[in-house]
Design a protein around this motif. Structure first.
Motif, short mmCIF file in Angstrom:
data_model
loop_
_atom_site.label_atom_id
_atom_site.label_comp_id
_atom_site.label_asym_id
_atom_site.label_seq_id
_atom_site.Cartn_x
_atom_site.Cartn_y
_atom_site.Cartn_z
N GLY A 1 -1.13 -11.04 -16.51
CA GLY A 1 -2.28 -10.67 -17.31
C GLY A 1 -2.54 -9.18 -17.14
O GLY A 1 -1.61 -8.39 -16.96
N ALA A 2 -3.82 -8.79 -17.19
CA ALA A 2 -4.19 -7.40 -16.93
C ALA A 2 -4.24 -7.21 -15.42
O ALA A 2 -5.29 -7.28 -14.80
CB ALA A 2 -5.55 -7.09 -17.56
N TRP A 3 -3.05 -7.05 -14.81
CA TRP A 3 -2.92 -7.12 -13.36
C TRP A 3 -3.74 -6.05 -12.65
O TRP A 3 -3.72 -4.88 -13.03
CB TRP A 3 -1.45 -7.01 -12.96
N ASP A 4 -4.50 -6.47 -11.64
CA ASP A 4 -5.32 -5.56 -10.84
C ASP A 4 -4.80 -5.59 -9.40
O ASP A 4 -5.03 -6.54 -8.67
CB ASP A 4 -6.79 -6.04 -10.90
N PRO A 5 -4.08 -4.54 -8.98
CA PRO A 5 -3.45 -4.55 -7.66
C PRO A 5 -4.41 -4.34 -6.48
O PRO A 5 -3.96 -4.27 -5.34
CB PRO A 5 -2.46 -3.38 -7.72
N THR A 6 -5.73 -4.28 -6.74
CA THR A 6 -6.67 -3.93 -5.68
C THR A 6 -6.51 -4.76 -4.40
O THR A 6 -6.54 -4.23 -3.29
CB THR A 6 -8.13 -4.05 -6.18
N LEU A 7 -6.32 -6.08 -4.56
CA LEU A 7 -6.24 -6.95 -3.38
C LEU A 7 -5.15 -6.51 -2.40
O LEU A 7 -5.33 -6.60 -1.18
CB LEU A 7 -6.02 -8.41 -3.81
N ALA A 8 -4.05 -6.00 -2.94
CA ALA A 8 -2.98 -5.52 -2.07
C ALA A 8 -3.46 -4.33 -1.23
O ALA A 8 -3.07 -4.18 -0.07
CB ALA A 8 -1.76 -5.13 -2.90
N PHE A 9 -4.31 -3.50 -1.83
CA PHE A 9 -4.86 -2.35 -1.09
C PHE A 9 -5.84 -2.82 -0.01
O PHE A 9 -5.96 -2.21 1.05
CB PHE A 9 -5.53 -1.37 -2.05
N VAL A 10 -6.56 -3.90 -0.29
CA VAL A 10 -7.50 -4.45 0.69
C VAL A 10 -6.71 -4.99 1.90
O VAL A 10 -7.02 -4.66 3.05
CB VAL A 10 -8.35 -5.57 0.07
N MET A 11 -5.71 -5.83 1.60
CA MET A 11 -4.88 -6.39 2.68
C MET A 11 -4.19 -5.26 3.44
O MET A 11 -4.15 -5.25 4.67
CB MET A 11 -3.83 -7.34 2.11
N GLY A 12 -3.65 -4.30 2.70
CA GLY A 12 -2.96 -3.17 3.32
C GLY A 12 -3.90 -2.37 4.20
O GLY A 12 -3.56 -2.02 5.33
N GLY A 13 -5.10 -2.10 3.68
CA GLY A 13 -6.09 -1.34 4.46
C GLY A 13 -6.46 -2.07 5.74
O GLY A 13 -6.61 -1.45 6.81
N ALA A 14 -6.59 -3.38 5.64
CA ALA A 14 -6.97 -4.18 6.81
C ALA A 14 -5.86 -4.15 7.86
O ALA A 14 -6.11 -3.89 9.05
CB ALA A 14 -7.27 -5.62 6.39
N VAL A 15 -4.62 -4.38 7.41
CA VAL A 15 -3.50 -4.40 8.36
C VAL A 15 -3.25 -3.01 8.94
O VAL A 15 -2.84 -2.88 10.10
CB VAL A 15 -2.24 -4.99 7.68
N LEU A 16 -3.54 -1.99 8.16
CA LEU A 16 -3.42 -0.61 8.63
C LEU A 16 -4.28 -0.38 9.89
O LEU A 16 -3.95 0.43 10.75
CB LEU A 16 -3.89 0.33 7.52
N VAL A 17 -5.39 -1.13 9.97
CA VAL A 17 -6.28 -1.01 11.13
C VAL A 17 -5.91 -2.03 12.21
O VAL A 17 -5.87 -1.70 13.41
CB VAL A 17 -7.75 -1.19 10.71
N THR A 18 -5.64 -3.27 11.80
CA THR A 18 -5.39 -4.31 12.81
C THR A 18 -4.05 -4.14 13.52
O THR A 18 -3.94 -4.46 14.71
CB THR A 18 -5.43 -5.73 12.18
N LEU A 19 -3.04 -3.63 12.81
CA LEU A 19 -1.72 -3.54 13.45
C LEU A 19 -1.75 -2.60 14.66
O LEU A 19 -1.46 -3.03 15.77
CB LEU A 19 -0.66 -3.14 12.43
N PRO A 20 -2.17 -1.35 14.49
CA PRO A 20 -2.28 -0.50 15.69
C PRO A 20 -3.41 -0.97 16.61
O PRO A 20 -3.31 -0.85 17.83
CB PRO A 20 -2.55 0.89 15.13
N GLY A 21 -4.49 -1.49 16.00
CA GLY A 21 -5.64 -1.93 16.80
C GLY A 21 -5.27 -3.00 17.81
O GLY A 21 -5.58 -2.89 19.00
#
Lengths: 140, 173
Positions: free
Chosen positions: B49-69
Protein backbone atom coordinates in the motif's frame (compact mmCIF):
# COMPACT_ATOMS: atom_id res chain seq x y z
CA UNK A 1 5.10 7.27 2.05
CA UNK A 2 3.22 10.48 2.83
CA UNK A 3 2.98 9.59 6.53
CA UNK A 4 6.66 8.72 6.97
CA UNK A 5 8.02 10.28 10.20
CA UNK A 6 11.57 8.97 10.61
CA UNK A 7 12.77 11.56 13.14
CA UNK A 8 9.97 11.18 15.67
CA UNK A 9 10.12 7.43 15.05
CA UNK A 10 13.82 7.34 15.83
CA UNK A 11 13.46 9.54 18.92
CA UNK A 12 10.48 7.54 20.21
CA UNK A 13 12.31 4.30 19.52
CA UNK A 14 15.37 5.48 21.41
CA UNK A 15 13.13 6.33 24.39
CA UNK A 16 11.70 2.80 24.24
CA UNK A 17 15.25 1.45 24.22
CA UNK A 18 16.19 3.75 27.10
CA UNK A 19 13.23 2.42 29.07
CA UNK A 20 14.38 -1.17 28.49
CA UNK A 21 17.91 -0.28 29.65
CA UNK A 22 16.49 1.53 32.71
CA UNK A 23 14.37 -1.45 33.74
CA UNK A 24 17.37 -3.78 33.39
CA UNK A 25 19.79 -1.40 35.12
CA UNK A 26 17.56 -0.72 38.13
CA UNK A 27 15.35 -3.81 38.37
CA UNK A 28 17.24 -6.46 36.42
CA UNK A 29 14.22 -7.16 34.23
CA UNK A 30 13.44 -7.38 30.52
CA UNK A 31 10.93 -4.74 29.36
CA UNK A 32 8.59 -7.16 27.63
CA UNK A 33 5.07 -5.82 27.86
CA UNK A 34 3.27 -9.10 27.27
CA UNK A 35 5.40 -10.83 29.91
CA UNK A 36 4.88 -8.02 32.43
CA UNK A 37 1.12 -7.84 31.78
CA UNK A 38 0.70 -11.61 31.90
CA UNK A 39 2.67 -11.66 35.16
CA UNK A 40 0.04 -9.35 36.62
CA UNK A 41 -2.60 -11.99 35.87
CA UNK A 42 -0.77 -14.57 37.97
CA UNK A 43 -0.98 -15.00 41.73
CA UNK A 44 0.35 -11.89 43.52
CA UNK A 45 4.06 -12.17 44.24
CA UNK A 46 7.03 -9.97 45.08
CA UNK A 47 7.04 -9.02 41.37
CA UNK A 48 3.47 -7.71 41.29
CA UNK A 49 4.29 -4.19 42.52
CA UNK A 50 7.01 -3.33 39.99
CA UNK A 51 5.01 -4.86 37.14
CA UNK A 52 1.95 -2.80 38.09
CA UNK A 53 4.11 0.32 38.39
CA UNK A 54 5.57 -0.22 34.90
CA UNK A 55 2.12 -0.71 33.36
CA UNK A 56 0.78 2.37 35.16
CA UNK A 57 3.68 4.33 33.66
CA UNK A 58 2.84 3.06 30.15
CA UNK A 59 -0.78 4.13 30.65
CA UNK A 60 0.01 7.47 32.29
CA UNK A 61 2.65 8.83 29.89
CA UNK A 62 0.37 9.10 26.82
CA UNK A 63 -2.42 10.51 28.98
CA UNK A 64 -0.10 13.21 30.35
CA UNK A 65 1.41 13.81 26.91
CA UNK A 66 -2.05 14.30 25.43
CA UNK A 67 -3.04 16.70 28.19
CA UNK A 68 0.19 18.68 27.69
CA UNK A 69 0.31 18.86 23.90
CA UNK A 70 -3.23 18.22 22.67
CA UNK A 71 -4.86 15.25 20.97
CA UNK A 72 -2.75 12.33 19.81
CA UNK A 73 -3.78 10.60 16.57
CA UNK A 74 -5.27 7.17 17.22
CA UNK A 75 -7.22 5.70 14.31
CA UNK A 76 -8.61 2.26 15.16
CA UNK A 77 -8.54 -0.44 12.49
CA UNK A 78 -12.07 -1.67 13.07
CA UNK A 79 -15.01 -1.96 15.41
CA UNK A 80 -15.20 -3.67 18.80
CA UNK A 81 -15.84 -7.15 17.32
CA UNK A 82 -12.66 -7.11 15.23
CA UNK A 83 -10.69 -5.60 18.10
CA UNK A 84 -11.94 -8.27 20.51
CA UNK A 85 -10.90 -11.10 18.18
CA UNK A 86 -7.56 -9.47 17.39
CA UNK A 87 -6.90 -8.69 21.05
CA UNK A 88 -7.49 -12.28 22.08
CA UNK A 89 -5.19 -13.57 19.32
CA UNK A 90 -2.50 -11.05 20.27
CA UNK A 91 -2.67 -12.05 23.94
CA UNK A 92 -2.74 -15.79 23.29
CA UNK A 93 0.00 -15.63 20.66
CA UNK A 94 2.39 -13.51 22.69
CA UNK A 95 1.83 -15.68 25.75
CA UNK A 96 2.49 -18.93 23.85
CA UNK A 97 5.37 -17.32 21.96
CA UNK A 98 6.87 -15.90 25.19
CA UNK A 99 6.93 -12.31 23.98
CA UNK A 100 5.87 -9.61 21.59
CA UNK A 101 7.43 -6.64 19.80
CA UNK A 102 9.07 -5.32 22.97
CA UNK A 103 10.42 -8.47 24.61
CA UNK A 104 11.42 -10.31 21.43
CA UNK A 105 11.58 -7.41 19.00
CA UNK A 106 13.50 -4.81 21.01
CA UNK A 107 15.15 -6.58 23.96
CA UNK A 108 15.65 -9.96 22.28
CA UNK A 109 17.19 -8.58 19.09
CA UNK A 110 19.57 -6.49 21.19
CA UNK A 111 20.72 -9.68 22.95
CA UNK A 112 21.00 -11.45 19.57
CA UNK A 113 18.81 -14.17 21.07
CA UNK A 114 18.10 -16.94 18.53
CA UNK A 115 14.60 -17.41 19.98
CA UNK A 116 13.83 -13.72 19.60
CA UNK A 117 15.27 -13.53 16.09
CA UNK A 118 13.01 -16.40 15.03
CA UNK A 119 9.98 -15.03 16.89
CA UNK A 120 10.43 -11.57 15.35
CA UNK A 121 10.89 -12.96 11.83
CA UNK A 122 7.79 -15.15 12.24
CA UNK A 123 5.45 -12.48 13.63
CA UNK A 124 6.63 -9.90 11.11
CA UNK A 125 5.92 -12.37 8.31
CA UNK A 126 2.43 -13.33 9.49
CA UNK A 127 1.58 -9.68 10.17
CA UNK A 128 2.65 -8.65 6.64
CA UNK A 129 0.65 -11.57 5.24
CA UNK A 130 -2.43 -10.74 7.33
CA UNK A 131 -2.47 -7.12 6.19
CA UNK A 132 -1.90 -8.17 2.58
CA UNK A 133 -4.82 -10.62 2.70
CA UNK A 134 -7.11 -8.22 4.57
CA UNK A 135 -6.39 -5.15 2.46
CA UNK A 136 -5.49 -6.40 -0.98
CA UNK A 137 -7.27 -9.74 -1.33
CA UNK A 138 -10.38 -9.14 0.77
CA UNK A 139 -10.36 -5.37 0.31
CA UNK A 140 -11.15 -4.62 3.94
CA UNK B 1 21.57 -10.53 51.93
CA UNK B 2 22.95 -8.76 54.96
CA UNK B 3 20.77 -5.69 54.65
CA UNK B 4 18.33 -4.83 57.42
CA UNK B 5 14.56 -5.10 56.88
CA UNK B 6 14.37 -1.30 56.63
CA UNK B 7 16.91 -1.01 53.84
CA UNK B 8 15.27 -3.94 52.03
CA UNK B 9 11.89 -2.26 52.03
CA UNK B 10 13.53 0.97 50.91
CA UNK B 11 15.07 -0.94 48.05
CA UNK B 12 11.64 -2.35 47.17
CA UNK B 13 10.10 1.11 47.12
CA UNK B 14 12.96 2.35 44.94
CA UNK B 15 12.53 -0.62 42.58
CA UNK B 16 8.83 0.18 42.16
CA UNK B 17 9.67 3.85 41.56
CA UNK B 18 12.25 3.02 38.88
CA UNK B 19 9.79 0.61 37.21
CA UNK B 20 7.23 3.43 37.13
CA UNK B 21 9.82 5.77 35.60
CA UNK B 22 10.76 3.15 33.00
CA UNK B 23 7.07 2.64 32.17
CA UNK B 24 6.61 6.39 31.73
CA UNK B 25 9.59 6.59 29.36
CA UNK B 26 8.26 3.56 27.47
CA UNK B 27 4.79 5.10 27.11
CA UNK B 28 6.30 8.41 26.03
CA UNK B 29 8.41 6.64 23.42
CA UNK B 30 5.37 4.83 22.03
CA UNK B 31 3.46 8.11 21.85
CA UNK B 32 6.21 10.21 20.25
CA UNK B 33 7.04 7.48 17.72
CA UNK B 34 3.41 7.31 16.62
CA UNK B 35 3.21 3.59 17.40
CA UNK B 36 0.26 4.31 19.68
CA UNK B 37 -1.71 4.81 16.47
CA UNK B 38 -2.75 1.51 14.79
CA UNK B 39 -3.08 3.26 11.42
CA UNK B 40 0.64 4.06 11.54
CA UNK B 41 1.59 0.48 12.43
CA UNK B 42 -0.65 -0.90 9.68
CA UNK B 43 0.98 1.58 7.30
CA UNK B 44 4.24 -0.26 7.95
CA UNK B 45 2.70 -3.73 7.74
CA UNK B 46 1.03 -2.88 4.40
CA UNK B 47 4.02 -3.45 2.12
CA UNK B 48 1.91 -3.13 -1.01
CA UNK B 49 0.00 0.00 0.00
CA UNK B 50 1.22 3.51 0.82
CA UNK B 51 4.12 2.00 2.77
CA UNK B 52 5.24 3.92 5.87
CA UNK B 53 8.69 2.72 7.01
CA UNK B 54 8.47 4.55 10.37
CA UNK B 55 8.14 1.38 12.47
CA UNK B 56 11.53 0.19 11.24
CA UNK B 57 13.05 3.44 12.53
CA UNK B 58 11.34 2.91 15.90
CA UNK B 59 12.68 -0.64 16.23
CA UNK B 60 16.07 0.50 14.96
CA UNK B 61 16.18 3.42 17.38
CA UNK B 62 15.29 1.15 20.27
CA UNK B 63 17.90 -1.49 19.42
CA UNK B 64 20.46 1.27 18.86
CA UNK B 65 20.10 1.98 22.59
CA UNK B 66 19.48 -1.51 23.99
CA UNK B 67 22.30 -3.26 22.13
CA UNK B 68 25.16 -1.24 23.62
CA UNK B 69 23.11 -0.64 26.78
CA UNK B 70 22.71 -4.31 27.65
CA UNK B 71 26.38 -4.96 26.85
CA UNK B 72 27.49 -2.25 29.26
CA UNK B 73 25.12 -3.55 31.92
CA UNK B 74 26.45 -7.10 31.75
CA UNK B 75 29.87 -5.71 32.71
CA UNK B 76 28.30 -4.09 35.74
CA UNK B 77 27.39 -7.41 37.30
CA UNK B 78 24.15 -6.60 39.12
CA UNK B 79 21.21 -4.21 38.91
CA UNK B 80 20.87 -1.28 41.31
CA UNK B 81 17.74 -2.40 43.15
CA UNK B 82 17.74 -6.15 42.59
CA UNK B 83 20.14 -9.02 43.11
CA UNK B 84 20.72 -10.12 39.54
CA UNK B 85 20.12 -9.30 35.91
CA UNK B 86 17.39 -11.63 34.68
CA UNK B 87 18.33 -11.92 31.04
CA UNK B 88 16.39 -14.80 29.48
CA UNK B 89 18.60 -17.86 29.10
CA UNK B 90 16.63 -20.14 26.78
CA UNK B 91 17.88 -20.59 23.23
CA UNK B 92 15.77 -23.51 21.95
CA UNK B 93 13.35 -23.00 19.08
CA UNK B 94 10.20 -24.99 19.79
CA UNK B 95 6.78 -25.22 18.10
CA UNK B 96 5.24 -23.18 20.89
CA UNK B 97 7.56 -20.23 20.18
CA UNK B 98 6.98 -20.38 16.43
CA UNK B 99 3.23 -21.07 16.60
CA UNK B 100 2.62 -18.45 19.26
CA UNK B 101 4.62 -15.84 17.36
CA UNK B 102 2.76 -16.67 14.13
CA UNK B 103 -0.56 -16.23 15.93
CA UNK B 104 0.61 -12.98 17.50
CA UNK B 105 1.51 -11.60 14.08
CA UNK B 106 -1.97 -12.37 12.74
CA UNK B 107 -3.65 -10.48 15.60
CA UNK B 108 -1.17 -7.63 15.24
CA UNK B 109 -1.92 -7.42 11.52
CA UNK B 110 -5.67 -7.43 12.09
CA UNK B 111 -5.78 -4.56 14.58
CA UNK B 112 -2.44 -2.78 14.27
CA UNK B 113 -2.15 -3.09 18.04
CA UNK B 114 0.43 -5.04 20.00
CA UNK B 115 0.43 -5.11 23.82
CA UNK B 116 2.48 -1.96 24.58
CA UNK B 117 0.76 0.40 22.14
CA UNK B 118 -2.68 -0.98 23.11
CA UNK B 119 -2.03 -0.14 26.76
CA UNK B 120 -0.61 3.26 25.80
CA UNK B 121 -3.64 4.01 23.59
CA UNK B 122 -5.91 3.04 26.48
CA UNK B 123 -3.99 5.45 28.71
CA UNK B 124 -4.28 8.21 26.12
CA UNK B 125 -8.00 7.54 25.86
CA UNK B 126 -8.49 7.54 29.62
CA UNK B 127 -6.57 10.82 29.71
CA UNK B 128 -9.30 12.12 27.44
CA UNK B 129 -6.91 13.77 25.06
CA UNK B 130 -6.91 11.42 22.13
CA UNK B 131 -10.09 9.47 21.62
CA UNK B 132 -13.80 9.84 21.57
CA UNK B 133 -15.83 7.90 24.15
CA UNK B 134 -16.58 5.00 21.83
CA UNK B 135 -12.93 4.89 20.84
CA UNK B 136 -11.83 4.41 24.42
CA UNK B 137 -14.36 1.61 24.80
CA UNK B 138 -13.08 -0.12 21.67
CA UNK B 139 -9.48 0.09 22.90
CA UNK B 140 -10.61 -1.24 26.29
CA UNK B 141 -12.29 -4.17 24.49
CA UNK B 142 -8.98 -4.95 22.76
CA UNK B 143 -7.03 -4.76 26.03
CA UNK B 144 -9.56 -6.92 27.92
CA UNK B 145 -9.53 -9.55 25.16
CA UNK B 146 -5.73 -9.39 25.09
CA UNK B 147 -5.54 -10.00 28.85
CA UNK B 148 -7.92 -12.95 28.45
CA UNK B 149 -5.71 -14.34 25.68
CA UNK B 150 -2.60 -13.84 27.80
CA UNK B 151 -4.24 -15.76 30.66
CA UNK B 152 -5.39 -18.75 28.60
CA UNK B 153 -2.06 -20.64 28.45
CA UNK B 154 -1.88 -20.50 32.25
CA UNK B 155 -5.14 -22.44 32.40
CA UNK B 156 -3.95 -25.20 30.05
CA UNK B 157 -2.91 -28.52 31.66
CA UNK B 158 0.58 -28.13 30.17
CA UNK B 159 1.07 -25.11 32.40
CA UNK B 160 1.43 -21.48 31.62
CA UNK B 161 4.30 -19.61 30.06
CA UNK B 162 7.12 -22.06 30.62
CA UNK B 163 8.84 -21.43 33.93
CA UNK B 164 12.42 -22.54 33.67
CA UNK B 165 13.65 -23.60 37.07
CA UNK B 166 15.19 -22.65 39.33
CA UNK B 167 15.46 -18.91 38.71
CA UNK B 168 12.29 -17.21 37.46
CA UNK B 169 13.60 -16.45 33.99
CA UNK B 170 10.07 -17.01 32.63
CA UNK B 171 9.15 -15.16 29.50
CA UNK B 172 11.41 -13.54 26.99
CA UNK B 173 9.19 -10.55 26.75
Amino acid sequence: MENFTPVSGLIGGMLIGLSAVMLMLFNGRIAGISGIASGLLARPSSDTAWRAAFVIGVLAAPALYGIATGPVDIALAGGPALLAVAGFIVGLGSSLGSGCTSGHGVCGLARLSPRSLVATAVFMTTAFATVFIARHLLGA
Amino acid sequence: MTSSPTSTSRTNVAAVGTALAAGLVFGLGLTISGMINPAKVLGFLDLFGAWDPTLAFVMGGAVLVTLPGFRLLRRRGAPVFSQMFRFPTRSDIDPRLVGGSALFGVGWGLAGFCPGPALAALGAGIGGAALSGSGVTAVAVFVAAMLAGLAVPRLLPTGGPRTTSPAPTRQDG
